[in-house]
Design a protein around this motif. Structure first.
Motif, PDB file in Angstrom:
ATOM      1  N   ALA A 295       0.842  -1.203   0.000  1.00  0.00           N
ATOM      2  CA  ALA A 295       0.000   0.000   0.000  1.00  0.00           C
ATOM      3  C   ALA A 295       0.879   1.256   0.000  1.00  0.00           C
ATOM      4  O   ALA A 295       0.598   2.229  -0.708  1.00  0.00           O
ATOM      5  CB  ALA A 295      -0.923  -0.012   1.213  1.00  0.00           C
ATOM      6  N   GLU A 296       1.938   1.223   0.777  1.00  0.00           N
ATOM      7  CA  GLU A 296       2.796   2.409   0.869  1.00  0.00           C
ATOM      8  C   GLU A 296       3.548   2.665  -0.433  1.00  0.00           C
ATOM      9  O   GLU A 296       3.722   3.804  -0.851  1.00  0.00           O
ATOM     10  CB  GLU A 296       3.808   2.246   2.015  1.00  0.00           C
ATOM     11  CG  GLU A 296       4.538   3.522   2.351  1.00  0.00           C
ATOM     12  CD  GLU A 296       3.586   4.619   2.804  1.00  0.00           C
ATOM     13  OE1 GLU A 296       2.729   4.352   3.661  1.00  0.00           O
ATOM     14  OE2 GLU A 296       3.690   5.751   2.267  1.00  0.00           O
ATOM     15  N   LEU A 297       3.970   1.594  -1.070  1.00  0.00           N
ATOM     16  CA  LEU A 297       4.824   1.753  -2.264  1.00  0.00           C
ATOM     17  C   LEU A 297       4.006   1.829  -3.559  1.00  0.00           C
ATOM     18  O   LEU A 297       4.593   1.914  -4.651  1.00  0.00           O
ATOM     19  CB  LEU A 297       5.834   0.605  -2.336  1.00  0.00           C
ATOM     20  CG  LEU A 297       7.159   0.793  -1.561  1.00  0.00           C
ATOM     21  CD1 LEU A 297       7.930   1.999  -2.093  1.00  0.00           C
ATOM     22  CD2 LEU A 297       6.983   0.930  -0.063  1.00  0.00           C
ATOM     23  N   ALA A 298       2.680   1.816  -3.444  1.00  0.00           N
ATOM     24  CA  ALA A 298       1.847   1.813  -4.655  1.00  0.00           C
ATOM     25  C   ALA A 298       2.117   3.052  -5.517  1.00  0.00           C
ATOM     26  O   ALA A 298       1.998   2.997  -6.748  1.00  0.00           O
ATOM     27  CB  ALA A 298       0.371   1.748  -4.273  1.00  0.00           C
ATOM     28  N   ASP A 299       2.465   4.150  -4.884  1.00  0.00           N
ATOM     29  CA  ASP A 299       2.701   5.397  -5.636  1.00  0.00           C
ATOM     30  C   ASP A 299       4.166   5.564  -6.055  1.00  0.00           C
ATOM     31  O   ASP A 299       4.543   6.636  -6.556  1.00  0.00           O
ATOM     32  CB  ASP A 299       2.314   6.612  -4.780  1.00  0.00           C
ATOM     33  CG  ASP A 299       0.827   6.657  -4.506  1.00  0.00           C
ATOM     34  OD1 ASP A 299       0.067   6.123  -5.344  1.00  0.00           O
ATOM     35  OD2 ASP A 299       0.435   7.210  -3.461  1.00  0.00           O
ATOM     36  N   ALA A 300       4.989   4.565  -5.844  1.00  0.00           N
ATOM     37  CA  ALA A 300       6.416   4.717  -6.162  1.00  0.00           C
ATOM     38  C   ALA A 300       6.618   4.937  -7.660  1.00  0.00           C
ATOM     39  O   ALA A 300       5.938   4.321  -8.483  1.00  0.00           O
ATOM     40  CB  ALA A 300       7.185   3.468  -5.713  1.00  0.00           C
ATOM     41  N   ARG A 301       7.522   5.833  -7.999  1.00  0.00           N
ATOM     42  CA  ARG A 301       7.854   6.134  -9.406  1.00  0.00           C
ATOM     43  C   ARG A 301       9.362   5.972  -9.567  1.00  0.00           C
ATOM     44  O   ARG A 301      10.108   6.949  -9.493  1.00  0.00           O
ATOM     45  CB  ARG A 301       7.459   7.576  -9.768  1.00  0.00           C
ATOM     46  CG  ARG A 301       5.987   7.855  -9.716  1.00  0.00           C
ATOM     47  CD  ARG A 301       5.244   7.296 -10.946  1.00  0.00           C
ATOM     48  NE  ARG A 301       3.804   7.403 -10.781  1.00  0.00           N
ATOM     49  CZ  ARG A 301       3.028   6.489 -10.187  1.00  0.00           C
ATOM     50  NH1 ARG A 301       3.568   5.374  -9.721  1.00  0.00           N
ATOM     51  NH2 ARG A 301       1.741   6.664 -10.072  1.00  0.00           N
ATOM     52  N   PRO A 302       9.822   4.729  -9.798  1.00  0.00           N
ATOM     53  CA  PRO A 302      11.271   4.532  -9.888  1.00  0.00           C
ATOM     54  C   PRO A 302      11.864   5.167 -11.130  1.00  0.00           C
ATOM     55  O   PRO A 302      11.178   5.376 -12.133  1.00  0.00           O
ATOM     56  CB  PRO A 302      11.420   3.014  -9.912  1.00  0.00           C
ATOM     57  CG  PRO A 302      10.101   2.482 -10.319  1.00  0.00           C
ATOM     58  CD  PRO A 302       9.065   3.477  -9.907  1.00  0.00           C
ATOM     59  N   LEU A 303      13.148   5.434 -11.075  1.00  0.00           N
ATOM     60  CA  LEU A 303      13.894   5.993 -12.202  1.00  0.00           C
ATOM     61  C   LEU A 303      14.614   4.853 -12.926  1.00  0.00           C
ATOM     62  O   LEU A 303      14.430   3.687 -12.589  1.00  0.00           O
ATOM     63  CB  LEU A 303      14.901   7.022 -11.665  1.00  0.00           C
ATOM     64  CG  LEU A 303      14.260   8.150 -10.857  1.00  0.00           C
ATOM     65  CD1 LEU A 303      15.282   8.834  -9.968  1.00  0.00           C
ATOM     66  CD2 LEU A 303      13.589   9.153 -11.787  1.00  0.00           C
TER      67      LEU A 303
END
Ligand SMILES: Cc1cc2nc3c(=O)[nH]c(=O)nc-3n(C[C@H](O)[C@H](O)[C@H](O)COP(=O)(O)OP(=O)(O)OC[C@H]3O[C@@H](n4cnc5c(N)ncnc54)[C@H](O)[C@@H]3O)c2cc1C
Ligand code: SF4
Length: 329
Positions: A295-303
């Motif tokens: 849930a916390e990492l759902a918005d992660a935008r990796p490079l």
């Protein structure tokens, strides 16, 4: 290094008076600021030494602790009340830098240390919006393995380097400030900013404001807290991902309360509120811990180079919660 005047402040009142000079910078242990001055990235005209401010670690009426801004990192990590009641803070500090640096570094300086983005330091060869607003960001298309996966912008993808701050955010710490417009208090989670289109503005401090203390509120669940830092070397390296967590499990095996913060993933110490919400009232199982991390990492935008941080953060959150609760995989 540019020329500068050195002043030592005996107390907060003297410091804020000297710090009102537009070219002034406060000097704690100097372990970050002096390096930046050598690199010509900081050019203060007046250095106001604030190591004479309170370094005391005092009990508060409500059961919390007030830590003076001049307290050295080692003194905080070794303090008995910190080790017993807020072990996450002690462990976070001991996971940072080296013994010699921790002996010099102060609480105020650790909170306000600058990013370790390598392009930020490369004044001769790289473009950096934090150093020179509007110039562009070479980390975006460059080697961005250590950069942010949460809350970043097209203007800056740097991470905040402090380990101590990750623990402080998980503990709901409050920063006490003093400055030209008087004293105020700010939750630490609101002190550092996300980069947006002004990554050069790193905090919500007013000009000339001084950190006088950091307050740890009474937080009984913090007795069951810990810090885990994943890094390239066992010491002397900044976090790729770190997790500060405290958890309280009721007798029926459900999570009554949890505090989680992440380091190495964002421009500021990242409070994992979504993970906390996903945990509260749920059974303390490895599957629920993993779901909270998802849930916390759902918005992660990796490079390009740091996609590994997403899975690393999920696994580290899950593992830390398992360690704290004794729950097997
Ligand atoms: C080799 C190396 C490895 C490191 N590894 C780690 C690590 O793994 N984890 C980690 O967290 N840190 C690490 N650090 C960073 C180190 O923790 C910081 O340099 C240190 O905490 C800064 O504290 P200081 O008192 O020396 O701050 P200073 O260098 O004196 O100041 C830093 C900033 O804070 C401001 N400042 C200082 N005191 C105040 C105050 N009271 N009010 C307002 N502004 C103030 C200064 O103006 C300056 O902008 C490392 C540093 C080095 C050199
Ligand atoms: S990530 Fe931020 S600090 Fe690093 S080069 Fe880009 S703008 Fe500068």
């Amino acid at each position: 290094m540019n020329e500068f005047r050195y002043e030592r402040a005996a107390d907060a009142a003297a410091a804020t008076q000297l710090g009102a000079h537009p070219a002034a910078k406060y000097l704690g242990g100097g372990t970050n600021l002096v390096d930046l001055m050598r690199e010509n990235l900081e050019r203060p005209g007046v250095l106001v030494d604030v190591t004479g401010l309170s370094a005391a670690i005092e009990e508060q009426a409500g059961g919390g602790l007030l830590i003076g801004a001049a307290a050295r990192n080692t003194a905080v990590a070794e303090h008995r009340a910190v080790r017993e009641r807020y072990p996450v803070l002690s462990r976070a500090i001991l996971n940072g830098a080296s013994g010699q640096i921790r002996n010099m570094a102060t609480v105020g300086g650790n909170v306000l240390q600058r990013t370790r983005c390598t392009y930020f330091y490369d004044d001769d060869g790289a473009r950096c919006n934090k150093r020179t607003p509007g110039q562009g960001c070479d980390a975006l298309g460059g080697f961005n393995r250590i950069h942010a996966i949460l809350g970043a912008s097209d203007h800056c993808v740097a991470t905040h380097p402090s380990d101590m701050c990750v623990a402080l955010v998980a503990l709901d710490a409050v920063v006490h400030l003093d400055g030209p417009n008087g004293a105020r208090a700010l939750p630490l989670v609101d002190l550092h900013r996300l980069p947006g289109d002004t990554p050069n503005v790193e905090t919500n401090l007013h000009p000339g404001e001084l950190i006088t203390a950091v307050e740890l509120p009474a937080l009984p669940l913090a007795r069951q807290s810990t810090y885990r830092k994943v890094r390239d070397r066992a010491s002397y390296a900044f976090a790729l991902v770190s997790v500060a967590a405290a958890v309280d499990v009721a007798d029926d095996g459900t999570v009554r309360d949890a505090r989680i913060a992440l380091g190495g993933v964002a421009h500021k110490p990242w409070r994992a509120s979504k993970a906390e919400a996903a945990l509260r009232g749920r059974p303390a199982t490895a599957a629920h811990f993993r779901a909270a991390a998802e849930a916390e990492l759902a918005d992660a935008r990796p490079l390009r180079d740091n996609g590994f941080k997403v899975e690393l953060a999920k696994r580290t959150i899950t593992a830390v919660l398992q360690e704290l609760t004794g729950v097997d995989a």
